[in-house]
Design an enzyme around this catalytic site. Structure first.
Site, PDB file in Angstrom:
ATOM      1  CB  SER A 156      -0.892   0.008   1.227  1.00  0.00           C
ATOM      2  OG  SER A 156      -0.114   0.373   2.356  1.00  0.00           O
ATOM      3  CE  LYS A 157      -1.200   6.809  -2.918  1.00  0.00           C
ATOM      4  NZ  LYS A 157      -2.600   7.180  -2.940  1.00  0.00           N
ATOM      5  NE  ARG A 158       0.310   0.500   5.922  1.00  0.00           N
ATOM      6  CZ  ARG A 158       0.942  -0.656   6.005  1.00  0.00           C
ATOM      7  NH1 ARG A 158       2.089  -0.745   6.634  1.00  0.00           N
ATOM      8  NH2 ARG A 158       0.428  -1.741   5.471  1.00  0.00           N
ATOM      9  N   GLY A 179       5.473   3.111   0.097  1.00  0.00           N
ATOM     10  CA  GLY A 179       6.053   3.920  -0.966  1.00  0.00           C
ATOM     11  C   GLY A 179       5.008   4.063  -2.038  1.00  0.00           C
TER      12      GLY A 179
END
Ligand code: GLU
Length: 485
Positions: A250-252, A254
Site C-alpha cells: 500500500s502507500k505506506r 512507498g
C-alpha cells in the site's frame, strides 16, 4: 490463448494491476495468442475518462500493447462495459427464464438494516434469500405494479463449487456459503460478476489471470457459466504483493502508481523485469532478463502461490543495472525528457543532445533513476548558483589561492582536454603543498555549483575553457563580496 486485462478505471494503474497485465501479455506473446484490453467501467460514479487514458498510457509505456481493445479495434467491440449493457441484460433474462435467477424486491435500505442487525447479533450477514420464495406469478404481478427489483442468482443450497486454479490447485467452496448474489441492480445495471462472465464468454477468453483478491468471486462466476451452459476458461489467481514487512502493498510502502515510477525515471524495461519477478522466477538465480527472455520463458507453472515481496531497493538496483547497459546515445535520449521537464533544455536542441551524449559516460554509474541525472548535469545547461552547503569552499585564503592559481594555469593550458586539465591541476596542488582531494573542491564548487558532481576533469572539458574560467572568476568575486560585507 486469448487473455485479457480488465481494469476498472477508477484511478491510476497500480503496480499490482501492471503485474497482472504483464503476466497476461507475456502468456499471449509466448503462445502467439491475443492480449485484450477491456475497460470495466460499470461503476459510473467512480469511473473516469482520465483514468482510462492514464491506464492506457501506462500500459503503452510498459510496452504492453494490446491486440484488441480501445484504440486497437477488434471484433468484440466495444471493449467498454458501458457499451455492452444489452448483452448483460440478455444473459440475465435468460437466467431468469431458466429459473437460475429470481427477482428480489428488497430495497437497499432493508438489506442494509438486516445486514447490520445480523452483524450486531453475531449472525450471518449474507442475504437471507427471502425473495426466493416469492412464487413466479406473484413476482410478475409485483413487477407489473412497477415495483423496483434486482435480479439475484439462485445459488444451489447443497453441494460444492470447485475452482481448479492453475496456480493454487483445487479450491473448494461450499455452495451454502455463497450468497445469492446480485446480477442486475434495480436500476438495470449489471454487477461485476455478471458482466465479467458475459464478456469473457463473448470475447472467447481462454485464460483468466488476475489477482487473488478475486478468488472468492470465481465460484460465483463458475455457477453462471454452468447456468449458461458454457465451458469456463482456465483460471489463475496471482499471489498478493506485500511489502518487506509482509503486509499487503500500500502507500505506506512507498508509491504504488506506475506513473510515479515513470516520472521518477525508471526505465520501462527495468520495471517489466522487476514486475515479472513478483511471483514468478526463471530459476533460483537469474534476475536480469530482457523482454525477449521473459516472453520465451514465462509460464504459470513457475508462478508461486506465496505472497510476492515488493522490495524497493531491488527495484532501484535493477534500474541502475538497466541504465548501465544503455549506450551513450540511448542514455542521452532517456535522460533528455527529464532535463526538458526542468527547463534545462529545449525539446528540439541538437547541441544539447550532443552535450548529453558526451556527458553520458560521466553519469552512467552514478545514477539509479534518470531523474538523478538532472542535478548532476544542470551545470552544463545553465549558470550555476552555488549550493548553500558548498559556499564555504569558495571562501578562506587557501581556497581563493587555489581558484586564482587554477584560473591562471587553465588559461595557459594548451589543450583543454581532461587529461591535460588533470595533470596541470595535480601539479599545481603539489607545488602549493595541498592535498588534492581537498584542493579540488573549490574548483568543483566554482565550476559545477556543488561539491557533488560527475568526475571533475571530464566535466570541465565538457563545459569548455571559457565557461570554466568565467565561473572561477565569478566565484572569486563572490568570495570577495562575502569578505567585504
Ligand atoms: N475489473 C476487475 C478489477 O479491476 C477485473 C477483475 C477480473 O480480471 O476479472 O479488479
Amino acid at each position: 490463448m486469448r487473455l485479457r486485462f480488465a481494469p476498472s478505471p477508477t484511478g491510476y494503474l497500480h503496480v499490482g494491476g501492471a503485474r497482472t497485465a504483464l503476466y497476461n501479455w507475456l502468456l499471449a506473446r509466448r503462445s502467439g495468442g491475443s492480449f485484450i484490453l477491456r475497460i470495466e467501467d460499470t461503476d459510473l460514479s467512480r469511473s473516469t475518462e482520465e483514468a482510462i487514458e492514464a491506464i492506457m498510457a501506462d500500459l503503452r509505456w510498459l510496452g504492453l500493447e494490446w491486440d484488441e481493445g480501445p484504440g486497437a479495434g477488434g471484433e468484440h467491440w466495444p471493449y467498454r462495459q458501458t457499451g455492452r449493457y444489452a448483452l448483460y441484460q440478455d444473459a440475465a433474462r435468460r437466467l431468469l427464464r431458466q429459473g437460475d435467477a429470481y427477482r428480489c424486491f428488497c430495497s437497499p435500505e432493508e438489506l442494509r438494516e438486516r445486514r447490520e442487525k445480523a452483524l450486531r447479533e453475531g449472525g450471518n450477514p449474507m442475504y437471507d434469500r427471502r425473495c426466493r420464495a416469492i412464487p413466479e406469478e406473484e413476482a410478475r404481478r409485483m413487477e407489473g405494479e412497477g415495483r423496483p427489483y434486482a435480479l439475484r442468482f439462485r445459488v444451489p443450497e447443497e453441494g460444492e463449487t470447485m475452482v481448479r486454479d492453475l496456480i493454487r490447485g483445487e479450491v473448494v467452496f461450499r455452495n451454502r456459503e455463497i450468497e445469492d448474489f446480485v446480477l442486475l441492480r434495480n436500476d438495470g445495471t449489471p454487477t461485476y460478476n455478471l458482466a465479467v462472465v458475459v464478456d469473457d464468454i463473448d470475447m472467447r477468453i481462454t485464460h483468466v489471470v488476475r489477482g487473488d483478491d478475486h478468488l472468492p468471486n470465481t465460484p460465483k462466476q463458475l455457477l453462471i457459466y454452468r447456468a449458461l451452459s458454457k465451458e469456463p476458461p482456465a483460471f489463475a489467481h496471482l499471489p498478493m504483493i506485500v511489502g518487506t514487512d509482509g503486509k499487503p502493498l500500500s502507500k505506506r510502502h512507498g508509491d504504488v502508481a506506475v506513473g510515479y515510477y515513470r516520472e521518477a525515471g525508471f526505465l520501462p524495461e527495468a520495471m517489466v523485469n522487476f514486475l515479472a519477478l513478483l511471483g514468478w522466477s526463471l530459476d533460483d538465480s537469474t534476475t536480469i532478463m530482457d523482454r525477449g527472455t521473459l516472453v520465451a520463458n514465462f509460464s504459470l507453472d513457475r508462478v508461486s502461490s506465496k505472497p510476492a515481496v515488493w522490495d524497493t531497493d531491488k527495484l532501484y538496483w535493477m534500474n541502475a543495472q538497466y541504465i548501465m547497459a544503455l549506450d551513450d546515445r540511448e542514455l542521452a535520449e532517456a535522460v533528455k525528457p527529464f532535463l526538458v521537464r526542468e527547463g534545462l533544455m529545449a525539446d528540439d536542441d541538437p547541441r544539447g543532445m550532443e552535450k548529453l551524449r558526451l556527458a553520458a559516460p560521466l553519469i552512467r554509474e552514478r545514477i539509479k533513476v534518470l531523474a538523478d541525472a538532472v542535478p548532476l548535469l544542470a551545470f552544463l545547461f545553465r549558470e550555476v548558483e552555488t549550493e548553500e552547503d558548498s559556499r564555504d569552499f569558495l571562501e578562506g585564503e587557501e581556497n581563493r589561492a587555489v581558484l586564482r592559481e587554477a584560473g591562471k594555469r587553465l588559461l595557459e593550458l594548451e589543450n583543454f582536454h581532461s587529461k591535460n586539465i588533470e595533470s596541470t591541476l595535480r601539479a599545481m596542488v603539489e607545488e602549493m603543498g595541498l592535498k588534492p582531494r581537498r584542493a579540488f573542491q573549490p574548483i568543483r564548487v566554482a565550476v559545477t555549483g556543488s561539491k557533488v558532481s560527475p568526475p571533475l576533469f571530464e566535466s570541465m572539458e565538457l563545459l569548455g575553457r571559457e565557461k570554466c574560467l568565467q565561473r572561477i572568476a565569478r566565484a572569486l568575486e563572490a568570495g570577495r563580496d562575502a569578505a567585504v560585507s
